[in-house]
Motif scaffolding. Structure first.
Motif, PDB file in Angstrom:
ATOM      1  N   LYS A 198       0.813  -1.216   0.000  1.00 32.52           N
ATOM      2  CA  LYS A 198       0.000   0.000   0.000  1.00 32.52           C
ATOM      3  C   LYS A 198       0.845   1.264   0.000  1.00 32.52           C
ATOM      4  O   LYS A 198       0.381   2.314   0.393  1.00 32.52           O
ATOM      5  N   GLY A 199       2.099   1.186  -0.439  1.00 30.37           N
ATOM      6  CA  GLY A 199       2.947   2.358  -0.404  1.00 30.37           C
ATOM      7  C   GLY A 199       3.763   2.525  -1.675  1.00 30.37           C
ATOM      8  O   GLY A 199       3.918   1.600  -2.474  1.00 30.37           O
ATOM      9  N   VAL A 200       4.271   3.751  -1.856  1.00 29.77           N
ATOM     10  CA  VAL A 200       5.084   4.093  -3.011  1.00 29.77           C
ATOM     11  C   VAL A 200       6.202   5.005  -2.523  1.00 29.77           C
ATOM     12  O   VAL A 200       5.976   5.886  -1.692  1.00 29.77           O
ATOM     13  N   LYS A 201       7.423   4.779  -3.049  1.00 33.18           N
ATOM     14  CA  LYS A 201       8.533   5.687  -2.771  1.00 33.18           C
ATOM     15  C   LYS A 201       8.748   6.543  -4.012  1.00 33.18           C
ATOM     16  O   LYS A 201       8.720   6.038  -5.132  1.00 33.18           O
ATOM     17  N   VAL A 202       8.979   7.846  -3.771  1.00 34.04           N
ATOM     18  CA  VAL A 202       9.165   8.796  -4.864  1.00 34.04           C
ATOM     19  C   VAL A 202      10.458   9.563  -4.606  1.00 34.04           C
ATOM     20  O   VAL A 202      10.690  10.039  -3.497  1.00 34.04           O
ATOM     21  N   LEU A 258      10.181  10.705  -0.774  1.00 30.51           N
ATOM     22  CA  LEU A 258       8.863  10.610  -0.144  1.00 30.51           C
ATOM     23  C   LEU A 258       8.432   9.158  -0.071  1.00 30.51           C
ATOM     24  O   LEU A 258       8.698   8.383  -0.985  1.00 30.51           O
ATOM     25  N   THR A 259       7.747   8.829   0.989  1.00 33.20           N
ATOM     26  CA  THR A 259       7.020   7.567   1.039  1.00 33.20           C
ATOM     27  C   THR A 259       5.551   7.937   1.198  1.00 33.20           C
ATOM     28  O   THR A 259       5.178   8.624   2.146  1.00 33.20           O
ATOM     29  N   LEU A 260       4.739   7.523   0.235  1.00 32.86           N
ATOM     30  CA  LEU A 260       3.313   7.853   0.236  1.00 32.86           C
ATOM     31  C   LEU A 260       2.516   6.573   0.466  1.00 32.86           C
ATOM     32  O   LEU A 260       2.851   5.520  -0.096  1.00 32.86           O
ATOM     33  N   LEU A 261       1.470   6.651   1.252  1.00 27.72           N
ATOM     34  CA  LEU A 261       0.633   5.490   1.545  1.00 27.72           C
ATOM     35  C   LEU A 261      -0.755   5.657   0.936  1.00 27.72           C
ATOM     36  O   LEU A 261      -1.328   6.742   0.949  1.00 27.72           O
ATOM     37  N   ILE A 289      -4.198  10.551  -0.059  1.00 32.03           N
ATOM     38  CA  ILE A 289      -2.868   9.954   0.001  1.00 32.03           C
ATOM     39  C   ILE A 289      -2.006  10.869   0.858  1.00 32.03           C
ATOM     40  O   ILE A 289      -1.885  12.058   0.568  1.00 32.03           O
ATOM     41  N   GLU A 290      -1.425  10.312   1.907  1.00 29.73           N
ATOM     42  CA  GLU A 290      -0.631  11.108   2.840  1.00 29.73           C
ATOM     43  C   GLU A 290       0.822  10.636   2.833  1.00 29.73           C
ATOM     44  O   GLU A 290       1.087   9.447   2.777  1.00 29.73           O
ATOM     45  N   PRO A 291       1.768  11.567   2.916  1.00 25.82           N
ATOM     46  CA  PRO A 291       3.166  11.165   3.041  1.00 25.82           C
ATOM     47  C   PRO A 291       3.445  10.670   4.458  1.00 25.82           C
ATOM     48  O   PRO A 291       2.972  11.246   5.432  1.00 25.82           O
ATOM     49  N   THR A 292       4.178   9.566   4.566  1.00 23.20           N
ATOM     50  CA  THR A 292       4.538   9.058   5.886  1.00 23.20           C
ATOM     51  C   THR A 292       5.986   9.350   6.210  1.00 23.20           C
ATOM     52  O   THR A 292       6.359   9.395   7.358  1.00 23.20           O
ATOM     53  N   LEU A 317      -2.758  15.759  -3.458  1.00 17.83           N
ATOM     54  CA  LEU A 317      -2.856  14.308  -3.233  1.00 17.83           C
ATOM     55  C   LEU A 317      -3.698  14.012  -1.998  1.00 17.83           C
ATOM     56  O   LEU A 317      -4.545  13.113  -2.017  1.00 17.83           O
ATOM     57  N   ALA A 318      -3.450  14.761  -0.941  1.00 16.28           N
ATOM     58  CA  ALA A 318      -4.200  14.532   0.294  1.00 16.28           C
ATOM     59  C   ALA A 318      -5.668  14.890   0.124  1.00 16.28           C
ATOM     60  O   ALA A 318      -6.550  14.163   0.578  1.00 16.28           O
ATOM     61  N   LYS A 319      -5.931  15.999  -0.544  1.00 17.51           N
ATOM     62  CA  LYS A 319      -7.314  16.461  -0.693  1.00 17.51           C
ATOM     63  C   LYS A 319      -8.105  15.590  -1.665  1.00 17.51           C
ATOM     64  O   LYS A 319      -9.238  15.207  -1.398  1.00 17.51           O
ATOM     65  N   THR A 320      -7.506  15.262  -2.805  1.00 18.32           N
ATOM     66  CA  THR A 320      -8.234  14.559  -3.849  1.00 18.32           C
ATOM     67  C   THR A 320      -8.276  13.052  -3.621  1.00 18.32           C
ATOM     68  O   THR A 320      -9.312  12.424  -3.795  1.00 18.32           O
TER      69      THR A 320
END
Length: 162
Positions: A109-113, A155-158, A136-139, A130-133
């Motif tokens: 469930k995550g992506v590194k950018v 970034l790591t996004l979940l 998706i929140e950065p961890t 990303l968070a609003k639409t």
């Protein structure tokens, strides 16, 4: 002092004793009672202020809950697309296409950018979108300034939880 007191006439002794009692009462009032009363009324005012703040916070919490419910129910989610595709497409549409160096899955469930030389302001706006639409929140965010308002970023996004 005792000799002096008893050397006074009875009427004078009565006046001096009465003045002494009055002085003791005045000292007790000014040293003990007045500070305690001031502290009591100060705390009473503080409790009233805190109760007003609590009422406002409860009202604000209800509004936040209502807004979160409307976002969660009305949000698009990922629209059946993978998190990787959503992150890549949204970054490119936010003007960060040239800064993207690598995007890879981190977990189920995550992506590194990795972004290099990205405009900081554009990146922050993109993360907000990303968070609003998509919720998706950065961890994990690592920033390295490179000058001119640009940063190298990891970034790591979940993915939003259902």
């Amino acid at each position: 002092m005792k000799d002096w007191f008893f050397a006074l006439e009875s009427r004078e002794r009565l006046l001096v004793a009465g003045g002494g009692v009055l002085l003791v009462l005045l000292l007790l009032y000014s040293i003990i009672w007045a500070p305690l009363a001031d502290k009591y009324y100060g705390l009473k005012d503080n409790v009233q202020d805190q109760q007003q703040t609590l009422a406002w916070m409860q009202q604000a919490a209800a509004q936040v809950a209502a807004l979160q419910g409307s976002v969660a129910g009305g949000g698009r989610g990922l629209g059946g697309r993978s998190l990787l595709a959503v992150v890549d497409q949204s970054a490119r549409s936010a003007g960060l296409g040239t800064a993207i160096k690598r995007i890879e899955p981190d977990s189920a469930k995550g992506v590194k950018v990795w972004l290099e030389g990205a405009a900081f302001d554009q990146m922050v706006v993109w993360l907000g979108q990303l968070a609003k639409t998509y919720q998706i929140e950065p961890t994990l965010v690592t920033l390295e300034p490179v000058g001119g308002g640009r940063v190298n970023t990891r970034l790591t996004l979940l993915e939003p939880s259902a």
